[in-house]
Every structure is written in structure tokens, then in C-alpha cells.
Design a protein around this motif. Structure first.
Motif, PDB file in Angstrom:
ATOM      1  N   VAL A   1     -12.198  17.502  42.655  1.00 20.96           N
ATOM      2  CA  VAL A   1     -13.494  17.742  43.295  1.00 20.96           C
ATOM      3  C   VAL A   1     -13.494  19.090  44.021  1.00 20.96           C
ATOM      4  O   VAL A   1     -14.477  19.837  43.954  1.00 20.96           O
ATOM      5  N   GLU A   2     -12.373  19.422  44.686  1.00 20.35           N
ATOM      6  CA  GLU A   2     -12.280  20.744  45.330  1.00 20.35           C
ATOM      7  C   GLU A   2     -12.508  21.854  44.306  1.00 20.35           C
ATOM      8  O   GLU A   2     -13.266  22.795  44.546  1.00 20.35           O
ATOM      9  N   VAL A   3     -11.830  21.729  43.169  1.00 24.46           N
ATOM     10  CA  VAL A   3     -11.995  22.727  42.107  1.00 24.46           C
ATOM     11  C   VAL A   3     -13.449  22.764  41.634  1.00 24.46           C
ATOM     12  O   VAL A   3     -14.028  23.839  41.438  1.00 24.46           O
ATOM     13  N   ALA A   4     -14.051  21.583  41.485  1.00 23.78           N
ATOM     14  CA  ALA A   4     -15.440  21.517  40.990  1.00 23.78           C
ATOM     15  C   ALA A   4     -16.391  22.265  41.919  1.00 23.78           C
ATOM     16  O   ALA A   4     -17.275  23.004  41.461  1.00 23.78           O
ATOM     17  N   ILE A   5     -16.211  22.079  43.231  1.00 19.29           N
ATOM     18  CA  ILE A   5     -17.099  22.756  44.192  1.00 19.29           C
ATOM     19  C   ILE A   5     -17.001  24.271  44.019  1.00 19.29           C
ATOM     20  O   ILE A   5     -18.011  24.971  43.883  1.00 19.29           O
ATOM     21  N   LEU A   6     -15.757  24.771  44.026  1.00 22.46           N
ATOM     22  CA  LEU A   6     -15.559  26.215  43.948  1.00 22.46           C
ATOM     23  C   LEU A   6     -16.010  26.777  42.601  1.00 22.46           C
ATOM     24  O   LEU A   6     -16.656  27.825  42.535  1.00 22.46           O
ATOM     25  N   GLU A   7     -15.685  26.073  41.524  1.00 18.18           N
ATOM     26  CA  GLU A   7     -16.067  26.577  40.198  1.00 18.18           C
ATOM     27  C   GLU A   7     -17.580  26.545  40.002  1.00 18.18           C
ATOM     28  O   GLU A   7     -18.134  27.430  39.345  1.00 18.18           O
ATOM     29  N   ALA A   8     -18.224  25.548  40.558  1.00 19.74           N
ATOM     30  CA  ALA A   8     -19.697  25.496  40.451  1.00 19.74           C
ATOM     31  C   ALA A   8     -20.298  26.710  41.142  1.00 19.74           C
ATOM     32  O   ALA A   8     -21.196  27.372  40.603  1.00 19.74           O
TER      33      ALA A   8
ATOM     34  N   LEU B   1     -30.141  32.374  35.347  1.00 24.08           N
ATOM     35  CA  LEU B   1     -30.022  33.554  34.485  1.00 24.08           C
ATOM     36  C   LEU B   1     -31.395  34.119  34.127  1.00 24.08           C
ATOM     37  O   LEU B   1     -31.552  35.314  33.902  1.00 24.08           O
ATOM     38  N   GLN B   2     -32.395  33.220  34.054  1.00 22.30           N
ATOM     39  CA  GLN B   2     -33.741  33.653  33.650  1.00 22.30           C
ATOM     40  C   GLN B   2     -34.608  34.106  34.827  1.00 22.30           C
ATOM     41  O   GLN B   2     -35.757  34.470  34.641  1.00 22.30           O
ATOM     42  N   MET B   3     -34.052  34.047  36.039  1.00 20.64           N
ATOM     43  CA  MET B   3     -34.883  34.299  37.232  1.00 20.64           C
ATOM     44  C   MET B   3     -34.631  35.681  37.822  1.00 20.64           C
ATOM     45  O   MET B   3     -33.553  36.241  37.656  1.00 20.64           O
ATOM     46  N   THR B   4     -35.627  36.166  38.574  1.00 18.92           N
ATOM     47  CA  THR B   4     -35.437  37.351  39.385  1.00 18.92           C
ATOM     48  C   THR B   4     -34.324  37.052  40.391  1.00 18.92           C
ATOM     49  O   THR B   4     -34.415  36.059  41.113  1.00 18.92           O
ATOM     50  N   PRO B   5     -33.260  37.856  40.443  1.00 19.80           N
ATOM     51  CA  PRO B   5     -32.204  37.565  41.418  1.00 19.80           C
ATOM     52  C   PRO B   5     -32.726  37.705  42.850  1.00 19.80           C
ATOM     53  O   PRO B   5     -33.580  38.547  43.124  1.00 19.80           O
ATOM     54  N   ILE B   6     -32.215  36.867  43.748  1.00 18.74           N
ATOM     55  CA  ILE B   6     -32.590  36.928  45.161  1.00 18.74           C
ATOM     56  C   ILE B   6     -31.416  37.561  45.917  1.00 18.74           C
ATOM     57  O   ILE B   6     -30.322  37.001  45.925  1.00 18.74           O
ATOM     58  N   ASP B   7     -31.686  38.728  46.534  1.00 16.80           N
ATOM     59  CA  ASP B   7     -30.618  39.470  47.220  1.00 16.80           C
ATOM     60  C   ASP B   7     -29.791  38.581  48.145  1.00 16.80           C
ATOM     61  O   ASP B   7     -30.347  37.886  48.993  1.00 16.80           O
ATOM     62  N   GLY B   8     -28.497  38.680  47.999  1.00 13.49           N
ATOM     63  CA  GLY B   8     -27.595  38.034  48.962  1.00 13.49           C
ATOM     64  C   GLY B   8     -27.473  36.536  48.798  1.00 13.49           C
ATOM     65  O   GLY B   8     -26.643  35.916  49.469  1.00 13.49           O
ATOM     66  N   SER B   9     -28.274  35.937  47.899  1.00 12.66           N
ATOM     67  CA  SER B   9     -28.246  34.482  47.850  1.00 12.66           C
ATOM     68  C   SER B   9     -26.944  33.948  47.266  1.00 12.66           C
ATOM     69  O   SER B   9     -26.409  32.957  47.762  1.00 12.66           O
ATOM     70  N   SER B  10     -26.399  34.607  46.225  1.00  6.54           N
ATOM     71  CA  SER B  10     -25.175  34.024  45.650  1.00  6.54           C
ATOM     72  C   SER B  10     -24.019  34.075  46.628  1.00  6.54           C
ATOM     73  O   SER B  10     -23.207  33.153  46.681  1.00  6.54           O
ATOM     74  N   GLY B  11     -23.951  35.166  47.406  1.00  9.18           N
ATOM     75  CA  GLY B  11     -22.894  35.250  48.426  1.00  9.18           C
ATOM     76  C   GLY B  11     -23.031  34.133  49.448  1.00  9.18           C
ATOM     77  O   GLY B  11     -22.056  33.478  49.802  1.00  9.18           O
TER      78      GLY B  11
ATOM     79  N   ILE C   1     -24.561  31.234  49.106  1.00 16.03           N
ATOM     80  CA  ILE C   1     -24.263  29.956  48.451  1.00 16.03           C
ATOM     81  C   ILE C   1     -22.742  29.787  48.343  1.00 16.03           C
ATOM     82  O   ILE C   1     -22.201  28.709  48.601  1.00 16.03           O
ATOM     83  N   ARG C   2     -22.057  30.869  47.925  1.00 18.60           N
ATOM     84  CA  ARG C   2     -20.604  30.797  47.777  1.00 18.60           C
ATOM     85  C   ARG C   2     -19.928  30.482  49.118  1.00 18.60           C
ATOM     86  O   ARG C   2     -19.043  29.638  49.204  1.00 18.60           O
ATOM     87  N   ARG C   3     -20.366  31.130  50.185  1.00 17.00           N
ATOM     88  CA  ARG C   3     -19.765  30.882  51.507  1.00 17.00           C
ATOM     89  C   ARG C   3     -19.979  29.432  51.947  1.00 17.00           C
ATOM     90  O   ARG C   3     -19.091  28.794  52.504  1.00 17.00           O
ATOM     91  N   MET C   4     -21.170  28.943  51.686  1.00 18.32           N
ATOM     92  CA  MET C   4     -21.474  27.559  52.041  1.00 18.32           C
ATOM     93  C   MET C   4     -20.570  26.586  51.249  1.00 18.32           C
ATOM     94  O   MET C   4     -20.001  25.645  51.804  1.00 18.32           O
ATOM     95  N   ALA C   5     -20.441  26.855  49.950  1.00 18.33           N
ATOM     96  CA  ALA C   5     -19.601  26.000  49.101  1.00 18.33           C
ATOM     97  C   ALA C   5     -18.149  26.070  49.559  1.00 18.33           C
ATOM     98  O   ALA C   5     -17.444  25.051  49.621  1.00 18.33           O
ATOM     99  N   LYS C   6     -17.712  27.258  49.910  1.00 19.01           N
ATOM    100  CA  LYS C   6     -16.330  27.459  50.367  1.00 19.01           C
ATOM    101  C   LYS C   6     -16.071  26.652  51.650  1.00 19.01           C
ATOM    102  O   LYS C   6     -15.015  26.037  51.809  1.00 19.01           O
ATOM    103  N   ALA C   7     -17.048  26.688  52.565  1.00 20.00           N
ATOM    104  CA  ALA C   7     -16.902  25.948  53.830  1.00 20.00           C
ATOM    105  C   ALA C   7     -16.762  24.450  53.559  1.00 20.00           C
ATOM    106  O   ALA C   7     -15.931  23.762  54.165  1.00 20.00           O
ATOM    107  N   VAL C   8     -17.562  23.945  52.615  1.00 19.41           N
ATOM    108  CA  VAL C   8     -17.504  22.515  52.291  1.00 19.41           C
ATOM    109  C   VAL C   8     -16.168  22.169  51.616  1.00 19.41           C
ATOM    110  O   VAL C   8     -15.559  21.141  51.901  1.00 19.41           O
ATOM    111  N   GLU C   9     -15.715  23.059  50.746  1.00 19.48           N
ATOM    112  CA  GLU C   9     -14.442  22.816  50.047  1.00 19.48           C
ATOM    113  C   GLU C   9     -13.300  22.754  51.054  1.00 19.48           C
ATOM    114  O   GLU C   9     -12.425  21.897  50.973  1.00 19.48           O
ATOM    115  N   LYS C  10     -13.328  23.653  52.047  1.00 21.46           N
ATOM    116  CA  LYS C  10     -12.295  23.672  53.090  1.00 21.46           C
ATOM    117  C   LYS C  10     -12.361  22.385  53.925  1.00 21.46           C
ATOM    118  O   LYS C  10     -11.330  21.798  54.277  1.00 21.46           O
TER     119      LYS C  10
END
Lengths: 242, 242
Positions: B32-39, B117-127, B129-138
Motif C-alpha cells: 500500500v505504501e508503494v501504491a500511494i507513492l506510485e499513484a 493528460l487531456q487537461m490544461t495543466p494547473i501550475d504547482g498542482s502535481s507538486g 498532490i505529491r507532497r500530500m501523498a508523501k505525507a500520508v505514506e509517511k
């Protein structure tokens, strides 16, 4: 092999224990049905008092789930059930977990009542939300009937009806996108309404899971993974060209 | 009272059975830890192949949950555990249910990769999201450590950190509203991103629930309902005046 398998008195006690647990499940199911409908009504009538009641009643649902788990564990520990009985007890525990989740979703839905009071109303949305909630509540009622009557056919019917709930969700998703694009003042309200619609769609998934447990209980097999899935928002990105 | 309580051989077997189940839980936790980070990575790098892997791996997580439930039920049926041991087995079953849900949320998150992939990217959103996912994984890593070490203090720490995840979610919710109001072309993308952020916030709730089970296991009591809740989107309606 164990004494319990040859002692009719003990076998009878196992059945009595199981019946007591099933009674708890039915009580839980009744409360959850009410929660779904009352949550939808609180949204439609913007009735904060009713929303508060849904939240308070969720505690009773949670307590019942605790009790089902404890009683089921005690039954397993005391009666050493055979493979078939073991399956029944595990099914009961899973059904109660699903009911608890549906209760939670109802509570979360009711919680939005206060927020929606502050928003620009979106035409037709409360009616659509109510119909969706009503469809899920009817599915739940039938899934619990299917459980009590060990009716795999009815359970299969419930499972298929989840498709309609998914389609209602997709239609709402597209409607909300359109409203948001038309007028930015609709955006916040639509975000909350989308959240609610998604909650109901998830309740449908949990009811489906109950129906699948019933099928497993009756036939000994989980249905093949052939259920048509209709939450296509993750695949089709509806509304992109709306 | 039963034979098992006086026979050291059988008592040892109970411990061995329980250890085997705990090993399954740890294996599940790792996946599950791997799944969170890989997602999160699949979303950030728009990597559809990785997203597909997350979806495929979720089947292994589901299978492990099935196995935990079966083994736990078998253990209860065979060993007739005492009250304390009964509590441990029930906790294990609840933890595995929570892990399965987190795995599901990761899968749902990964599923959105193709859409984004089909959407206009939203500045800073992936970063973000990644930080949030990382916090949950930790948090999950620490919750599982707390379980193995029966460390109620660490579990309490995990529980409190969920507040930060909730705050990250609130900040993202407001950001998405702003982007949508600025430009209608951002609406569809933001709807999907909001869905993802809400999924991660829910994962945090399930990790918190694992931490609470650990506290229950060590202290015999569930923590008082005093945890600061910070998903205030249902209460404050942020962004109404944004």
C-alpha cells in the motif's frame, strides 16, 4: 471432529448466536436506509436540524457495527464453526462494514446542508440528488432482503442496478461542469454538489458489495468481474468539450 | 477454562498463527505504501504505464486482505482466544480493511492519470498532490511501525499529523476554486484534481483509523474524540468569497 459437531444443543446455540447477529445487521440496515433518505431530504429542504439528526444517528450505526464485530468474533471463538458457517460469519462482518461506510457517507452528505444554504441554488440539482439517493436506498433494502431470503437472483438484480446509479452520477457530473462554465458564481456550489453526488455513487458501490457477499453466501462464489462499470468520469473526461 | 489455556503447545500455536497474520499485514502495508507513492508519481509524470501497474498491484492487496480475514477467522475458530487476544485479532482485521481501502484510493487516483493528460495543466498542482501523498505514506509507515512496536505514543503522533494533511487539502481546494473562477478552461481539470486531493485526504483518515486501532490495542481504549478536524470545506465553504 469437535464435540460441538455432534451435540445438537451446541449446534442450536450456534444458530441462535447467528440469528442474534443477523438481527443486529437488520437493525443497522434499517438505520442506514433512514440515514440515506434523511440526508437527501435535509439537503433538499435545507433542513439543518434534520442534518444534525443524521449526524447524531450515525453514532448508533457505528456502535452497532462494533457490536456485530464483537459478537461475531465471540461466536467464532466459542463455536468453532465449520467452513460453511465460517463463511456466513465472515459475510456478516463484511456486510456490517459496508453498512457502516454507507452510514458515514450519509453523514458526510448531511454535513453539506449548512454549506449549501450559503450557495447559489443549482436548478434541478436537489431533485436529481434525491432520486439518486432513493435509488441507492431501494437497492440497499433489496440487498438486505436478498440476504435474509438467501436470494442470489435478487442480489444479482441489485448488482446490476448499480449501473443506473453510476449513470445518474455521470449525468450530474456533466450538468455541474456546464453550470460552472456558464457562470463562475456556480463553481463553489457545484463543487459541493459534485462531492455529494460522488458520495451517493460510492454508497451504491457498497450496496453492490453487500449484494456480492449475498451471492457468495448462496452460491459459494463471488460473481465474475463482469459488472458493467459506468463511472466513466475517470476514463472519458466528460464535459471536456461541453 | 478451555484446554488451550493450559497447554503451552497450543498457546504457542496461537502466537505463531498471529505472527503469520501480522506478517501478511506488513506485506500488505508495504504494497500500500508503494501504491500511494506510485499513484502520485504516475500523476506527476503523466506516466500511464505506472498508473496501470498501480491498478494491477491493487489486486494483490485485495487478495491479501481476503487472506488476512480467512486466517483471522480460522484462528478465532481454532484457538478460542481470551479477551485480550480476541481484541488483537479484531484489530488486525480492521487494520487490513483500512489498508485495503487506502489501496483502493491509490488505484482510483492512478486511474485519473489518463484523464489529466487531456487537461490544461494547473501550475504547482502535481507538486502539491505529491507532497500530500508523501505525507500520508509517511504516516502509514509510522502507523505500521507503531503497530509492530505496540507504540501508542507514535500512533498518537500519526493521528495528530492527519491535521496537516487536512490543511493541505483545504489549501488545494481553495487553489482549485481560484483557478476555476479565473478561467473556465481550468474547470474540468480542477474537478479531477479535487477528486484526487479528496482521495488522499481520505487515505489520511484511514491511516488515522489504523493509528487509533494501535492505541486501542496498547491502552485498551480508543482515543477520545478530541482530534482536531481540519477538513473544514463542509463547514466554512472556503472560496465563497475568493
Amino acid at each position: 471432529m469437535t464435540e460441538s459437531m455432534h451435540d445438537p444443543h451446541i449446534v442450536k446455540s450456534y444458530d441462535q448466536d447467528l440469528e442474534a447477529i443477523q438481527a443486529l445487521i437488520m437493525k443497522m440496515g434499517g438505520l442506514v436506509e433512514v440515514a440515506i433518505l434523511e440526508a437527501a431530504t435535509s439537503l433538499e429542504n435545507r433542513d439543518e436540524e434534520l442534518a444534525e439528526r443524521v449526524r447524531a444517528n450515525d453514532k448508533a450505526i457505528d456502535a452497532l457495527e462494533e457490536k456485530v464485530n464483537e459478537e461475531a468474533a465471540r461466536l467464532l471463538a466459542r463455536r468453532q464453526p465449520s467452513a460453511g458457517d465460517l463463511r456466513t460469519v465472515l459475510t456478516v462482518m463484511k456486510i456490517s462494514a459496508n453498512l457502516e461506510r454507507i452510514g458515514d457517507y450519509s453523514k458526510n452528505m448531511a454535513k453539506r446542508t449548512g454549506v449549501l444554504l450559503q450557495m447559489t441554488p443549482i436548478d434541478g440539482s436537489s431533485g436529481a440528488i434525491r432520486r439518486m439517493a432513493k435509488a441507492v436506498e431501494k437497492m440497499l433494502k433489496d440487498a438486505l432482503d436478498a440476504y435474509i431470503q438467501r436470494d442470489a437472483e435478487l442480489a444479482q438484480d441489485v448488482r446490476m442496478r448499480d449501473l443506473e446509479v453510476d449513470q445518474m452520477y455521470n449525468a450530474l457530473f456533466r450538468t455541474f461542469l456546464t453550470y460552472m462554465m456558464e457562470d463562475p458564481r456556480n463553481i463553489t456550489g457545484c463543487m459541493h454538489l459534485h462531492f455529494i453526488a460522488k458520495n451517493i455513487e460510492r454508497m451504491g458501490d457498497h450496496v453492490t458489495s453487500i449484494a456480492e457477499q449475498v451471492i457468495y453466501l448462496v452460491t459459494g462464489q463471488l460473481p465474475e468481474d463482469d459488472r458493467p462499470k459506468a463511472d466513466r468520469t475517470a476514463i472519458d473526461a466528460p464535459g471536456v468539450d461541453a
